[in-house]
Design a protein around this motif. Sequence first.
Motif, PDB file in Angstrom:
ATOM      1  N   PHE A 145     -13.940   0.285  10.354  1.00 57.11           N
ATOM      2  CA  PHE A 145     -12.902  -0.039   9.382  1.00 57.11           C
ATOM      3  C   PHE A 145     -13.526  -0.521   8.082  1.00 57.11           C
ATOM      4  O   PHE A 145     -14.494  -1.280   8.087  1.00 57.11           O
ATOM      5  CB  PHE A 145     -11.978  -1.128   9.947  1.00 57.11           C
ATOM      6  CG  PHE A 145     -11.334  -0.751  11.244  1.00 57.11           C
ATOM      7  CD1 PHE A 145     -10.076  -0.178  11.261  1.00 57.11           C
ATOM      8  CD2 PHE A 145     -12.000  -0.948  12.451  1.00 57.11           C
ATOM      9  CE1 PHE A 145      -9.486   0.193  12.458  1.00 57.11           C
ATOM     10  CE2 PHE A 145     -11.414  -0.585  13.654  1.00 57.11           C
ATOM     11  CZ  PHE A 145     -10.157  -0.007  13.654  1.00 57.11           C
ATOM     12  N   ILE A 146     -12.915  -0.084   6.956  1.00 56.95           N
ATOM     13  CA  ILE A 146     -13.323  -0.556   5.643  1.00 56.95           C
ATOM     14  C   ILE A 146     -12.071  -1.019   4.900  1.00 56.95           C
ATOM     15  O   ILE A 146     -11.109  -0.254   4.748  1.00 56.95           O
ATOM     16  CB  ILE A 146     -14.018   0.546   4.814  1.00 56.95           C
ATOM     17  CG1 ILE A 146     -15.142   1.209   5.615  1.00 56.95           C
ATOM     18  CG2 ILE A 146     -14.578  -0.050   3.518  1.00 56.95           C
ATOM     19  CD1 ILE A 146     -15.775   2.392   4.899  1.00 56.95           C
ATOM     20  N   GLY A 147     -12.097  -2.253   4.463  1.00 59.09           N
ATOM     21  CA  GLY A 147     -11.006  -2.771   3.652  1.00 59.09           C
ATOM     22  C   GLY A 147     -11.403  -2.793   2.186  1.00 59.09           C
ATOM     23  O   GLY A 147     -12.516  -3.209   1.843  1.00 59.09           O
ATOM     24  N   PHE A 148     -10.507  -2.315   1.336  1.00 57.15           N
ATOM     25  CA  PHE A 148     -10.772  -2.267  -0.107  1.00 57.15           C
ATOM     26  C   PHE A 148      -9.724  -3.089  -0.848  1.00 57.15           C
ATOM     27  O   PHE A 148      -8.527  -3.021  -0.555  1.00 57.15           O
ATOM     28  CB  PHE A 148     -10.705  -0.821  -0.618  1.00 57.15           C
ATOM     29  CG  PHE A 148     -11.731   0.102  -0.025  1.00 57.15           C
ATOM     30  CD1 PHE A 148     -13.065   0.020  -0.421  1.00 57.15           C
ATOM     31  CD2 PHE A 148     -11.376   1.053   0.919  1.00 57.15           C
ATOM     32  CE1 PHE A 148     -14.021   0.875   0.119  1.00 57.15           C
ATOM     33  CE2 PHE A 148     -12.321   1.916   1.464  1.00 57.15           C
ATOM     34  CZ  PHE A 148     -13.648   1.827   1.066  1.00 57.15           C
ATOM     35  N   ASP A 149     -10.183  -3.862  -1.834  1.00 54.33           N
ATOM     36  CA  ASP A 149      -9.276  -4.609  -2.698  1.00 54.33           C
ATOM     37  C   ASP A 149      -9.976  -4.823  -4.037  1.00 54.33           C
ATOM     38  O   ASP A 149     -11.197  -5.038  -4.071  1.00 54.33           O
ATOM     39  CB  ASP A 149      -8.908  -5.952  -2.071  1.00 54.33           C
ATOM     40  CG  ASP A 149      -7.622  -6.519  -2.643  1.00 54.33           C
ATOM     41  OD1 ASP A 149      -6.600  -6.513  -1.928  1.00 54.33           O
ATOM     42  OD2 ASP A 149      -7.619  -6.961  -3.808  1.00 54.33           O
ATOM     43  N   VAL A 157      -8.304  11.511   2.952  1.00 56.53           N
ATOM     44  CA  VAL A 157      -7.916  11.564   4.356  1.00 56.53           C
ATOM     45  C   VAL A 157      -8.403  12.861   4.988  1.00 56.53           C
ATOM     46  O   VAL A 157      -8.452  13.912   4.346  1.00 56.53           O
ATOM     47  CB  VAL A 157      -6.383  11.413   4.511  1.00 56.53           C
ATOM     48  CG1 VAL A 157      -5.646  12.679   4.061  1.00 56.53           C
ATOM     49  CG2 VAL A 157      -6.009  11.040   5.938  1.00 56.53           C
ATOM     50  N   ALA A 158      -8.796  12.783   6.257  1.00 56.24           N
ATOM     51  CA  ALA A 158      -9.296  13.963   6.960  1.00 56.24           C
ATOM     52  C   ALA A 158      -8.161  14.940   7.239  1.00 56.24           C
ATOM     53  O   ALA A 158      -6.986  14.553   7.289  1.00 56.24           O
ATOM     54  CB  ALA A 158      -9.949  13.536   8.273  1.00 56.24           C
ATOM     55  N   ASP A 199     -12.807  11.878   4.671  1.00 52.37           N
ATOM     56  CA  ASP A 199     -12.518  12.204   6.068  1.00 52.37           C
ATOM     57  C   ASP A 199     -12.095  10.996   6.897  1.00 52.37           C
ATOM     58  O   ASP A 199     -12.500  10.840   8.056  1.00 52.37           O
ATOM     59  CB  ASP A 199     -13.727  12.890   6.708  1.00 52.37           C
ATOM     60  CG  ASP A 199     -14.063  14.218   6.032  1.00 52.37           C
ATOM     61  OD1 ASP A 199     -13.123  14.935   5.634  1.00 52.37           O
ATOM     62  OD2 ASP A 199     -15.262  14.523   5.891  1.00 52.37           O
ATOM     63  N   TYR A 200     -11.274  10.142   6.298  1.00 55.50           N
ATOM     64  CA  TYR A 200     -10.718   9.026   7.059  1.00 55.50           C
ATOM     65  C   TYR A 200      -9.632   9.550   8.014  1.00 55.50           C
ATOM     66  O   TYR A 200      -8.781  10.349   7.627  1.00 55.50           O
ATOM     67  CB  TYR A 200     -10.096   7.994   6.117  1.00 55.50           C
ATOM     68  CG  TYR A 200     -11.094   7.235   5.288  1.00 55.50           C
ATOM     69  CD1 TYR A 200     -11.839   6.206   5.843  1.00 55.50           C
ATOM     70  CD2 TYR A 200     -11.285   7.532   3.934  1.00 55.50           C
ATOM     71  CE1 TYR A 200     -12.749   5.487   5.080  1.00 55.50           C
ATOM     72  CE2 TYR A 200     -12.196   6.827   3.162  1.00 55.50           C
ATOM     73  CZ  TYR A 200     -12.927   5.807   3.743  1.00 55.50           C
ATOM     74  OH  TYR A 200     -13.831   5.097   2.980  1.00 55.50           O
ATOM     75  N   ASP A 259      -8.429   0.619   4.690  1.00 51.30           N
ATOM     76  CA  ASP A 259      -7.264  -0.239   4.469  1.00 51.30           C
ATOM     77  C   ASP A 259      -7.250  -0.627   2.990  1.00 51.30           C
ATOM     78  O   ASP A 259      -8.075  -1.423   2.539  1.00 51.30           O
ATOM     79  CB  ASP A 259      -7.361  -1.471   5.363  1.00 51.30           C
ATOM     80  CG  ASP A 259      -6.068  -2.270   5.419  1.00 51.30           C
ATOM     81  OD1 ASP A 259      -5.066  -1.819   4.840  1.00 51.30           O
ATOM     82  OD2 ASP A 259      -6.066  -3.335   6.061  1.00 51.30           O
ATOM     83  N   ILE A 260      -6.313  -0.049   2.239  1.00 50.63           N
ATOM     84  CA  ILE A 260      -6.283  -0.205   0.784  1.00 50.63           C
ATOM     85  C   ILE A 260      -5.443  -1.429   0.404  1.00 50.63           C
ATOM     86  O   ILE A 260      -4.366  -1.658   0.952  1.00 50.63           O
ATOM     87  CB  ILE A 260      -5.694   1.058   0.121  1.00 50.63           C
ATOM     88  CG1 ILE A 260      -6.324   2.326   0.702  1.00 50.63           C
ATOM     89  CG2 ILE A 260      -5.866   0.994  -1.390  1.00 50.63           C
ATOM     90  CD1 ILE A 260      -7.828   2.369   0.662  1.00 50.63           C
TER      91      ILE A 260
END
Length: 358
Positions: free
Chosen positions: A205-209, A272-273, A245-246, A184-185
Amino acid sequence: MNTLIDTVSEQQKIENFLGQVVNDVAAAYSCAMTTVGHRLGLYKVLAQNGPLSAAELAVKAAVSERYVREWLNNQAAGGYVNYNPADQTYHLPAEHAPVLVDENSPIFLAGGMGGLRAIYGIEDRLVEAFKSGEGIGWHEHHESLFYGTEYLFRTGYRAHLTSEWIPALTGVDEKLKAGGKVADIGCGHGASTIILAEAYPNSTFIGFDYHEASVQVARMRAREAGVAERVRFEVATAKNFPGKDYDLICFMDCLHDLGDPLGAASHARQAVADGGSVLLVEPHAGDRVEQNFNPVGRIFYAASTAFCTPNSLSQEGGAALGAQAGESKVAEIVFQAGFNKFRRAAQTPFNLIFEARK
Protein backbone atom coordinates in the motif's frame (compact mmCIF):
# COMPACT_ATOMS: atom_id res chain seq x y z
CA MET A 1 -60.47 37.88 15.96
CA ASN A 2 -58.48 36.66 12.94
CA THR A 3 -55.84 39.26 13.69
CA LEU A 4 -55.49 37.95 17.24
CA ILE A 5 -55.20 34.35 16.00
CA ASP A 6 -52.60 35.38 13.46
CA THR A 7 -50.67 37.30 16.10
CA VAL A 8 -50.64 34.32 18.50
CA SER A 9 -49.65 31.99 15.69
CA GLU A 10 -46.77 34.20 14.60
CA GLN A 11 -45.58 34.61 18.19
CA GLN A 12 -45.56 30.83 18.62
CA LYS A 13 -43.48 30.46 15.46
CA ILE A 14 -41.00 33.00 16.81
CA GLU A 15 -40.75 31.18 20.13
CA ASN A 16 -40.34 27.81 18.41
CA PHE A 17 -37.52 29.13 16.26
CA LEU A 18 -35.91 30.81 19.27
CA GLY A 19 -35.96 27.47 21.04
CA GLN A 20 -34.28 25.82 18.05
CA VAL A 21 -31.51 28.42 17.99
CA VAL A 22 -30.97 28.18 21.76
CA ASN A 23 -30.57 24.41 21.38
CA ASP A 24 -28.10 24.96 18.54
CA VAL A 25 -26.05 27.39 20.62
CA ALA A 26 -26.07 24.97 23.56
CA ALA A 27 -24.91 22.15 21.28
CA ALA A 28 -22.15 24.28 19.75
CA TYR A 29 -20.76 25.18 23.17
CA SER A 30 -21.13 21.62 24.39
CA CYS A 31 -19.24 20.09 21.48
CA ALA A 32 -16.13 21.67 22.95
CA MET A 33 -17.01 20.13 26.31
CA THR A 34 -17.34 16.72 24.65
CA THR A 35 -13.86 17.09 23.18
CA VAL A 36 -12.48 18.05 26.60
CA GLY A 37 -14.16 15.02 28.16
CA HIS A 38 -12.72 12.74 25.49
CA ARG A 39 -9.19 14.12 25.73
CA LEU A 40 -9.15 13.82 29.53
CA GLY A 41 -10.70 10.34 29.53
CA LEU A 42 -13.64 11.48 31.67
CA TYR A 43 -16.24 9.45 29.77
CA LYS A 44 -14.08 6.34 30.04
CA VAL A 45 -13.68 6.75 33.80
CA LEU A 46 -17.42 7.20 34.23
CA ALA A 47 -18.14 4.16 32.07
CA GLN A 48 -15.72 1.97 34.02
CA ASN A 49 -16.73 3.03 37.52
CA GLY A 50 -20.46 3.61 37.51
CA PRO A 51 -22.06 6.53 39.40
CA LEU A 52 -19.47 8.96 40.74
CA SER A 53 -19.56 12.29 42.52
CA ALA A 54 -17.63 15.18 41.02
CA ALA A 55 -14.95 14.73 43.68
CA GLU A 56 -14.65 10.99 42.99
CA LEU A 57 -14.37 11.53 39.23
CA ALA A 58 -11.74 14.21 39.80
CA VAL A 59 -9.59 11.82 41.85
CA LYS A 60 -9.91 8.89 39.44
CA ALA A 61 -9.26 11.04 36.36
CA ALA A 62 -6.54 13.15 38.02
CA VAL A 63 -8.23 16.46 37.25
CA SER A 64 -9.45 19.47 39.24
CA GLU A 65 -12.71 18.83 41.09
CA ARG A 66 -13.95 22.38 40.56
CA TYR A 67 -13.53 22.15 36.80
CA VAL A 68 -15.03 18.68 36.52
CA ARG A 69 -18.09 19.70 38.54
CA GLU A 70 -18.98 22.39 36.00
CA TRP A 71 -18.27 19.98 33.15
CA LEU A 72 -20.50 17.31 34.64
CA ASN A 73 -23.37 19.74 35.02
CA ASN A 74 -23.04 20.74 31.38
CA GLN A 75 -23.12 17.06 30.44
CA ALA A 76 -26.14 16.38 32.63
CA ALA A 77 -28.00 19.39 31.24
CA GLY A 78 -27.47 18.00 27.75
CA GLY A 79 -28.48 14.46 28.63
CA TYR A 80 -25.02 12.99 27.98
CA VAL A 81 -24.80 11.80 31.60
CA ASN A 82 -27.49 11.18 34.22
CA TYR A 83 -27.57 12.97 37.58
CA ASN A 84 -28.94 11.57 40.85
CA PRO A 85 -29.86 14.46 43.20
CA ALA A 86 -30.20 12.11 46.16
CA ASP A 87 -26.48 11.38 46.39
CA GLN A 88 -25.19 13.98 43.90
CA THR A 89 -23.61 11.41 41.60
CA TYR A 90 -23.30 11.25 37.84
CA HIS A 91 -23.67 8.18 35.65
CA LEU A 92 -22.88 7.49 31.99
CA PRO A 93 -25.65 5.31 30.52
CA ALA A 94 -24.34 2.14 28.87
CA GLU A 95 -26.06 3.05 25.61
CA HIS A 96 -23.98 6.25 25.41
CA ALA A 97 -20.64 4.42 25.57
CA PRO A 98 -20.53 3.41 21.86
CA VAL A 99 -20.76 7.09 20.92
CA LEU A 100 -18.56 8.62 23.63
CA VAL A 101 -16.15 5.92 24.89
CA ASP A 102 -15.53 2.98 22.56
CA GLU A 103 -13.13 4.09 19.82
CA ASN A 104 -13.72 0.81 17.97
CA SER A 105 -17.45 1.42 17.80
CA PRO A 106 -18.90 2.20 14.34
CA ILE A 107 -20.74 5.17 15.88
CA PHE A 108 -17.95 6.68 18.00
CA LEU A 109 -18.13 10.47 17.58
CA ALA A 110 -16.41 12.06 20.57
CA GLY A 111 -12.98 12.20 18.94
CA GLY A 112 -14.20 13.69 15.68
CA MET A 113 -15.71 16.73 17.37
CA GLY A 114 -12.23 18.16 17.84
CA GLY A 115 -12.25 19.26 14.22
CA LEU A 116 -14.88 21.89 15.04
CA ARG A 117 -12.15 23.97 16.66
CA ALA A 118 -10.75 24.61 13.20
CA ILE A 119 -13.96 26.28 12.02
CA TYR A 120 -13.81 28.93 14.70
CA GLY A 121 -10.06 29.32 14.27
CA ILE A 122 -10.53 30.22 10.61
CA GLU A 123 -13.66 32.35 11.03
CA ASP A 124 -12.05 35.73 10.23
CA ARG A 125 -10.28 34.29 7.22
CA LEU A 126 -13.51 32.66 6.07
CA VAL A 127 -15.41 35.95 6.24
CA GLU A 128 -12.80 37.52 3.98
CA ALA A 129 -12.93 34.54 1.63
CA PHE A 130 -16.69 35.01 1.28
CA LYS A 131 -16.01 38.54 0.08
CA SER A 132 -13.07 37.78 -2.20
CA GLY A 133 -13.94 34.32 -3.45
CA GLU A 134 -10.39 33.17 -2.68
CA GLY A 135 -9.64 29.73 -1.33
CA ILE A 136 -8.17 28.46 1.94
CA GLY A 137 -5.86 25.47 1.67
CA TRP A 138 -6.27 22.41 3.86
CA HIS A 139 -2.74 22.97 5.17
CA GLU A 140 -3.68 26.44 6.44
CA HIS A 141 -6.02 25.13 9.14
CA HIS A 142 -5.31 24.35 12.79
CA GLU A 143 -4.03 20.81 13.32
CA SER A 144 -7.21 19.98 15.23
CA LEU A 145 -8.88 19.62 11.83
CA PHE A 146 -6.45 16.92 10.73
CA TYR A 147 -6.79 14.90 13.94
CA GLY A 148 -10.56 15.43 14.14
CA THR A 149 -10.94 14.25 10.55
CA GLU A 150 -8.81 11.19 11.28
CA TYR A 151 -11.01 10.23 14.23
CA LEU A 152 -14.27 10.92 12.41
CA PHE A 153 -13.48 8.98 9.23
CA ARG A 154 -11.56 6.16 10.92
CA THR A 155 -14.74 5.16 12.76
CA GLY A 156 -16.58 4.49 9.50
CA TYR A 157 -13.59 2.90 7.80
CA ARG A 158 -13.10 0.43 10.64
CA ALA A 159 -16.76 -0.53 10.54
CA HIS A 160 -17.24 -0.84 6.78
CA LEU A 161 -14.14 -0.58 4.60
CA THR A 162 -12.80 -4.15 4.62
CA SER A 163 -15.97 -5.95 5.70
CA GLU A 164 -18.41 -4.36 3.23
CA TRP A 165 -16.95 -1.86 0.77
CA ILE A 166 -13.98 -3.81 -0.59
CA PRO A 167 -16.00 -7.05 -0.98
CA ALA A 168 -18.63 -5.04 -2.90
CA LEU A 169 -16.06 -4.14 -5.58
CA THR A 170 -15.42 -6.28 -8.65
CA GLY A 171 -12.87 -8.94 -7.72
CA VAL A 172 -10.85 -6.62 -5.50
CA ASP A 173 -11.14 -8.62 -2.29
CA GLU A 174 -9.68 -11.68 -4.01
CA LYS A 175 -6.83 -9.67 -5.56
CA LEU A 176 -5.85 -8.10 -2.26
CA LYS A 177 -5.97 -11.41 -0.42
CA ALA A 178 -3.63 -12.89 -3.04
CA GLY A 179 -1.32 -9.87 -3.04
CA GLY A 180 -2.24 -6.65 -4.78
CA LYS A 181 -0.99 -3.11 -5.16
CA VAL A 182 -3.01 -0.23 -3.73
CA ALA A 183 -2.77 3.57 -3.88
CA ASP A 184 -4.71 5.65 -1.34
CA ILE A 185 -5.07 9.24 -2.60
CA GLY A 186 -5.56 12.10 -0.14
CA CYS A 187 -4.71 9.68 2.68
CA GLY A 188 -4.33 12.27 5.45
CA HIS A 189 -3.12 10.53 8.59
CA GLY A 190 -3.35 7.16 6.85
CA ALA A 191 -6.37 5.70 8.66
CA SER A 192 -7.86 4.00 5.60
CA THR A 193 -4.47 2.88 4.27
CA ILE A 194 -3.52 1.20 7.55
CA ILE A 195 -6.92 -0.47 7.97
CA LEU A 196 -6.53 -1.97 4.50
CA ALA A 197 -2.99 -3.10 5.25
CA GLU A 198 -4.07 -4.82 8.45
CA ALA A 199 -6.80 -6.73 6.61
CA TYR A 200 -4.70 -7.73 3.57
CA PRO A 201 -1.20 -8.77 4.73
CA ASN A 202 -0.16 -10.05 1.29
CA SER A 203 -0.69 -6.69 -0.42
CA THR A 204 1.36 -3.49 -0.53
CA PHE A 205 0.00 0.00 0.00
CA ILE A 206 1.08 3.56 -0.79
CA GLY A 207 -0.69 6.55 0.68
CA PHE A 208 -0.34 9.91 -1.06
CA ASP A 209 -1.19 13.36 0.30
CA TYR A 210 0.00 16.85 -0.61
CA HIS A 211 0.13 17.84 3.09
CA GLU A 212 3.58 16.90 4.37
CA ALA A 213 2.67 17.20 8.06
CA SER A 214 -0.13 14.66 7.60
CA VAL A 215 2.22 12.31 5.75
CA GLN A 216 4.61 12.43 8.70
CA VAL A 217 1.80 11.47 11.09
CA ALA A 218 0.70 8.68 8.73
CA ARG A 219 4.22 7.20 8.79
CA MET A 220 4.15 7.24 12.58
CA ARG A 221 0.71 5.58 12.60
CA ALA A 222 2.00 2.82 10.30
CA ARG A 223 4.90 2.11 12.66
CA GLU A 224 2.56 2.02 15.64
CA ALA A 225 0.28 -0.43 13.82
CA GLY A 226 3.19 -2.67 12.83
CA VAL A 227 2.54 -2.42 9.09
CA ALA A 228 5.34 -0.07 8.06
CA GLU A 229 7.10 -2.78 6.04
CA ARG A 230 4.15 -3.01 3.65
CA VAL A 231 2.89 0.56 3.80
CA ARG A 232 4.64 3.72 2.80
CA PHE A 233 3.43 7.30 2.61
CA GLU A 234 4.62 9.93 0.15
CA VAL A 235 3.95 13.58 -0.55
CA ALA A 236 2.17 13.87 -3.90
CA THR A 237 -0.99 15.39 -5.35
CA ALA A 238 -3.96 13.58 -6.82
CA LYS A 239 -2.83 14.60 -10.31
CA ASN A 240 0.84 13.59 -10.09
CA PHE A 241 1.13 10.61 -7.74
CA PRO A 242 3.59 8.10 -9.18
CA GLY A 243 3.14 4.45 -10.08
CA LYS A 244 1.25 2.29 -12.54
CA ASP A 245 -0.85 -0.88 -12.63
CA TYR A 246 -2.51 -0.42 -9.26
CA ASP A 247 -5.14 -3.07 -8.55
CA LEU A 248 -7.02 -0.53 -6.47
CA ILE A 249 -6.89 3.25 -6.25
CA CYS A 250 -8.85 4.85 -3.40
CA PHE A 251 -10.25 8.36 -3.08
CA MET A 252 -11.56 8.28 0.49
CA ASP A 253 -13.78 11.29 1.19
CA CYS A 254 -11.52 13.55 -0.85
CA LEU A 255 -12.55 13.82 -4.52
CA HIS A 256 -14.85 16.76 -3.79
CA ASP A 257 -11.99 18.56 -1.99
CA LEU A 258 -9.81 18.69 -5.09
CA GLY A 259 -9.32 21.70 -7.31
CA ASP A 260 -9.34 19.50 -10.41
CA PRO A 261 -11.29 16.30 -9.69
CA LEU A 262 -11.50 15.55 -13.41
CA GLY A 263 -7.73 15.75 -13.72
CA ALA A 264 -7.36 13.48 -10.69
CA ALA A 265 -9.82 10.95 -12.10
CA SER A 266 -8.05 11.03 -15.47
CA HIS A 267 -4.69 10.41 -13.80
CA ALA A 268 -6.20 7.53 -11.82
CA ARG A 269 -7.49 5.97 -15.03
CA GLN A 270 -3.95 5.96 -16.41
CA ALA A 271 -2.52 4.54 -13.18
CA VAL A 272 -5.03 1.76 -12.50
CA ALA A 273 -4.31 -1.69 -13.91
CA ASP A 274 -6.47 -3.25 -16.58
CA GLY A 275 -9.18 -5.01 -14.63
CA GLY A 276 -8.48 -2.86 -11.58
CA SER A 277 -10.92 -0.61 -9.73
CA VAL A 278 -11.09 2.94 -8.43
CA LEU A 279 -12.93 3.28 -5.12
CA LEU A 280 -14.60 6.64 -4.51
CA VAL A 281 -16.06 7.25 -1.06
CA GLU A 282 -18.12 10.43 -0.90
CA PRO A 283 -20.54 11.96 1.62
CA HIS A 284 -24.08 10.61 1.36
CA ALA A 285 -25.93 13.19 -0.71
CA GLY A 286 -28.85 13.37 -3.10
CA ASP A 287 -28.58 14.97 -6.50
CA ARG A 288 -31.13 17.63 -5.53
CA VAL A 289 -30.29 20.17 -2.85
CA GLU A 290 -33.54 19.67 -0.96
CA GLN A 291 -32.75 15.96 -0.53
CA ASN A 292 -29.91 16.96 1.80
CA PHE A 293 -31.92 19.10 4.20
CA ASN A 294 -31.46 16.86 7.22
CA PRO A 295 -29.01 16.71 10.17
CA VAL A 296 -26.34 14.82 8.20
CA GLY A 297 -26.65 17.21 5.29
CA ARG A 298 -26.45 20.14 7.68
CA ILE A 299 -23.14 18.86 9.03
CA PHE A 300 -21.70 18.23 5.58
CA TYR A 301 -22.78 21.61 4.19
CA ALA A 302 -21.11 23.35 7.14
CA ALA A 303 -17.90 21.34 6.66
CA SER A 304 -18.07 22.03 2.94
CA THR A 305 -18.40 25.77 3.52
CA ALA A 306 -15.49 25.91 5.97
CA PHE A 307 -13.09 23.31 4.57
CA CYS A 308 -13.94 21.43 1.37
CA THR A 309 -15.00 24.24 -0.94
CA PRO A 310 -12.26 26.68 0.22
CA ASN A 311 -9.63 23.95 -0.23
CA SER A 312 -10.76 23.29 -3.79
CA LEU A 313 -10.82 27.00 -4.57
CA SER A 314 -7.24 27.30 -3.33
CA GLN A 315 -6.01 24.78 -5.90
CA GLU A 316 -5.53 24.77 -9.64
CA GLY A 317 -8.90 24.35 -11.32
CA GLY A 318 -11.01 25.48 -8.37
CA ALA A 319 -13.89 23.15 -9.31
CA ALA A 320 -15.48 23.57 -5.86
CA LEU A 321 -17.77 20.55 -6.11
CA GLY A 322 -18.71 20.78 -2.46
CA ALA A 323 -19.17 17.87 -0.08
CA GLN A 324 -22.76 17.31 -1.22
CA ALA A 325 -22.03 17.00 -4.93
CA GLY A 326 -24.23 13.93 -5.34
CA GLU A 327 -23.98 10.74 -7.37
CA SER A 328 -24.82 12.20 -10.78
CA LYS A 329 -22.03 14.78 -10.60
CA VAL A 330 -19.47 12.17 -9.52
CA ALA A 331 -20.59 9.89 -12.36
CA GLU A 332 -20.24 12.74 -14.85
CA ILE A 333 -16.62 13.33 -13.79
CA VAL A 334 -15.79 9.63 -13.91
CA PHE A 335 -17.12 9.18 -17.44
CA GLN A 336 -15.44 12.38 -18.65
CA ALA A 337 -12.18 10.96 -17.31
CA GLY A 338 -12.53 8.02 -19.67
CA PHE A 339 -13.88 5.28 -17.43
CA ASN A 340 -16.47 3.01 -19.04
CA LYS A 341 -18.11 1.65 -15.91
CA PHE A 342 -19.46 3.40 -12.83
CA ARG A 343 -21.81 2.15 -10.14
CA ARG A 344 -22.85 2.63 -6.54
CA ALA A 345 -21.34 -0.37 -4.78
CA ALA A 346 -22.51 0.30 -1.21
CA GLN A 347 -23.78 3.01 1.10
CA THR A 348 -24.15 4.01 4.74
CA PRO A 349 -26.14 6.84 6.33
CA PHE A 350 -22.98 8.97 6.00
CA ASN A 351 -21.33 7.77 2.79
CA LEU A 352 -21.91 6.69 -0.79
CA ILE A 353 -19.39 4.17 -2.11
CA PHE A 354 -18.73 4.12 -5.87
CA GLU A 355 -16.67 1.91 -8.15
CA ALA A 356 -15.14 3.11 -11.43
CA ARG A 357 -13.53 0.75 -13.98
CA LYS A 358 -12.01 1.12 -17.43
